[in-house]
Enzyme design. Structure first.
Site, PDB file in Angstrom:
ATOM      1  N   ASP A  96      -2.568   6.223   2.709  1.00 26.65           N
ATOM      2  CA  ASP A  96      -2.745   5.589   4.017  1.00 26.65           C
ATOM      3  C   ASP A  96      -3.909   6.302   4.700  1.00 26.65           C
ATOM      4  O   ASP A  96      -4.511   7.193   4.110  1.00 26.65           O
ATOM      5  CB  ASP A  96      -1.434   5.720   4.822  1.00 26.65           C
ATOM      6  CG  ASP A  96      -1.259   4.605   5.836  1.00 26.65           C
ATOM      7  OD1 ASP A  96      -2.211   4.321   6.592  1.00 26.65           O
ATOM      8  OD2 ASP A  96      -0.170   4.017   5.893  1.00 26.65           O
TER       9      ASP A  96
ATOM     10  N   ASP B  91       5.125  -1.038   7.600  1.00 23.94           N
ATOM     11  CA  ASP B  91       3.808  -0.589   7.126  1.00 23.94           C
ATOM     12  C   ASP B  91       4.034   0.517   6.108  1.00 23.94           C
ATOM     13  O   ASP B  91       4.088   1.705   6.437  1.00 23.94           O
ATOM     14  CB  ASP B  91       2.947  -0.120   8.290  1.00 23.94           C
ATOM     15  CG  ASP B  91       1.486   0.010   7.873  1.00 23.94           C
ATOM     16  OD1 ASP B  91       1.162  -0.263   6.697  1.00 23.94           O
ATOM     17  OD2 ASP B  91       0.661   0.373   8.734  1.00 23.94           O
ATOM     18  N   ALA B  92       4.208   0.089   4.859  1.00 19.76           N
ATOM     19  CA  ALA B  92       4.671   0.989   3.801  1.00 19.76           C
ATOM     20  C   ALA B  92       3.633   1.150   2.702  1.00 19.76           C
ATOM     21  O   ALA B  92       3.663   2.119   1.953  1.00 19.76           O
ATOM     22  CB  ALA B  92       5.959   0.438   3.214  1.00 19.76           C
ATOM     23  N   LYS B  93       2.732   0.182   2.570  1.00 18.08           N
ATOM     24  CA  LYS B  93       1.653   0.229   1.568  1.00 18.08           C
ATOM     25  C   LYS B  93       2.202   0.547   0.176  1.00 18.08           C
ATOM     26  O   LYS B  93       1.664   1.360  -0.551  1.00 18.08           O
ATOM     27  CB  LYS B  93       0.555   1.206   2.016  1.00 18.08           C
ATOM     28  CG  LYS B  93      -0.021   0.817   3.392  1.00 18.08           C
ATOM     29  CD  LYS B  93      -1.192   1.662   3.814  1.00 18.08           C
ATOM     30  CE  LYS B  93      -1.840   1.154   5.105  1.00 18.08           C
ATOM     31  NZ  LYS B  93      -1.057   1.382   6.350  1.00 18.08           N
ATOM     32  N   ARG B  94       3.282  -0.143  -0.199  1.00 17.66           N
ATOM     33  CA  ARG B  94       3.903   0.064  -1.494  1.00 17.66           C
ATOM     34  C   ARG B  94       3.212  -0.757  -2.569  1.00 17.66           C
ATOM     35  O   ARG B  94       2.353  -1.605  -2.276  1.00 17.66           O
ATOM     36  CB  ARG B  94       5.387  -0.314  -1.435  1.00 17.66           C
ATOM     37  CG  ARG B  94       6.226   0.501  -0.454  1.00 17.66           C
ATOM     38  CD  ARG B  94       6.236   1.975  -0.759  1.00 17.66           C
ATOM     39  NE  ARG B  94       7.307   2.668  -0.066  1.00 17.66           N
ATOM     40  CZ  ARG B  94       7.183   3.369   1.069  1.00 17.66           C
ATOM     41  NH1 ARG B  94       6.019   3.487   1.654  1.00 17.66           N
ATOM     42  NH2 ARG B  94       8.236   3.980   1.598  1.00 17.66           N
TER      43      ARG B  94
END
Lengths: 268, 268
Positions: A96, B91-94
């Protein structure tokens, strides 16, 4: 655990096996479901059964997150139970903006005291660099992954000649060193290991995709091994779900022992 | 929340503001630290103060994970408190291999009942597609992010002419539709919004980077707005840390109201 300690463990055990603790609720044997924490009981039995055969454990975070807050309690107990003689990998694939990546690093390196965390490179330098600020901790950066979708973007030629995964590796090697940076390279691309060793002769590679995903251990070792070994080969489902009954831990040990025996030959 | 409902909320409130709940332990005002759950108390006050001014809330998972299992309890309470009239973004951006991404989807869509989750594209099709199997849920895919490192790989010309972020967008548009797929496009690249609207005229864009990161709302709206509005503009630190004392919620409301007033003008 630092690089020298990891190499010493590999030589001592004649094993560069990493056991993936992808513990799925629906696959926990029935007789463990009455325990207070079935996920931890399962992991504990797998760890007891494989401890002398492997040098690393890699819980994949998805399996713990899916259980809600309790999943993180099970994860903490698992990391504590593994102890300090194995290299621990939080397979979290985080990444991030800078101030947020720093918090992810704190989470996995301090709150849960893992040795390393897998990181996704798409967001570039400031999404990766905060992880390097923690002494004796490691970044394991996704380079060439083992899944079908790895061909969608990772092979795309950037700037006319360099595949994206290579650009990622070359760039990341300006951020980290062989002492704190490994790369994920899937066993499903054995033909690429020769190229990858030209790009990164010294870095350790974490290799998923042996077993359930079809990768071939001998093929990847042929090009992937370096003089410090330089490989951690992960197997998850092939070991932890080798059996599903009362004897699941015995079956897991047999599956791990088979891989360790192959590794001992490849190291000799 | 589906696309029509989201658009209706935006028109009703004259706002396409998303409030980022990046709740950092060290920044919670002192008078809340005696509460049983300071993170939730902080979020609750921010939500009460901004509910009528925004259409979406976006907790960044890093801030909750860093608190251990308790962080996930605070997250659950926060999502429940937000309720059904706002669009919720994990909002984890996995992103991981197929069977693992499916678990991440279950986690955020079922265990925590978010409307959407941010996903990282590096691992390609099978790392993203499982998220589309959940009706009325959304993928928000990283395309062109707001941070400095976004220039490392996302602008790299793939296959001689197409920047990686564009290739990601075009490929993803074959997996999802404007009803279940949005893209992250950082406000720090306002000059790119015209190109991006040519690639994806109908998709909603989630736009971070206004405020603390320096993006300019008017510039990005000039090219980014479409006839269904098509933008969710996120502000996190600029709103939730506008004040740090007893009046932090009032200050947060003032900061949110300022953005909402600008949005009302841009929509008129």
């Amino acid at each position: 655990m630092n690089r020298q300690e990891l190499i010493a463990q590999i030589r001592l055990k004649k094993s560069f096996l990493c056991v993936g603790l992808d513990t799925e609720w629906a696959k926990i044997p029935a007789h463990l479901m009455d325990a207070e924490d079935p996920v931890f009981e399962f992991n504990k039995a797998i760890i007891d059964a494989t401890r002398d055969l492997c040098v690393a454990y890699k819980p994949n975070l998805a399996f713990y997150e899916a259980r809600g807050p309790q999943g993180w309690v099970s994860l903490q107990k698992t990391v504590d139970y593994i102890g300090n003689e194995h290299f621990t990998i939080a397979d979290a694939k985080r990444g991030d903006i800078g101030n947020t990546s720093r918090l992810y690093a704190q989470t996995f390196f301090e709150t849960y005291s893992f040795d390393s965390v897998t990181v996704a490179p798409y967001m570039g330098s400031d999404s990766v660099q905060p992880f390097f600020d923690f002494p004796n901790k490691w970044v394991i950066l996704l380079a060439l992954t083992s899944n079908a979708g790895s061909t969608d973007f990772q092979f795309g030629l950037q700037d006319q000649s360099t595949p994206l995964f290579e650009k990622v590796m070359r760039q990341a090697m300006t951020w980290g060193t062989p002492e704190n940076l490994m790369f994920v390279v899937g066993a499903t691309h054995p033909e690429k290991f020769a190229d990858i060793r030209k790009i990164a002769p010294d870095h350790f590679l974490l290799v998923p995709g042996v077993g359930a995903q079809g990768g071939d251990l001998e093929a990847l070792c042929h090009y992937g091994l370096n003089e410090d070994i330089g490989l951690l080969v992960n197997a998850s489902r092939g070991i932890i779900y080798a059996g599903s009954g009362l004897d699941f831990a015995t079956k897991a040990r047999e599956a791990a022992a088979e891989l360790q025996a192959q590794m001992a030959i490849l190291l000799s």
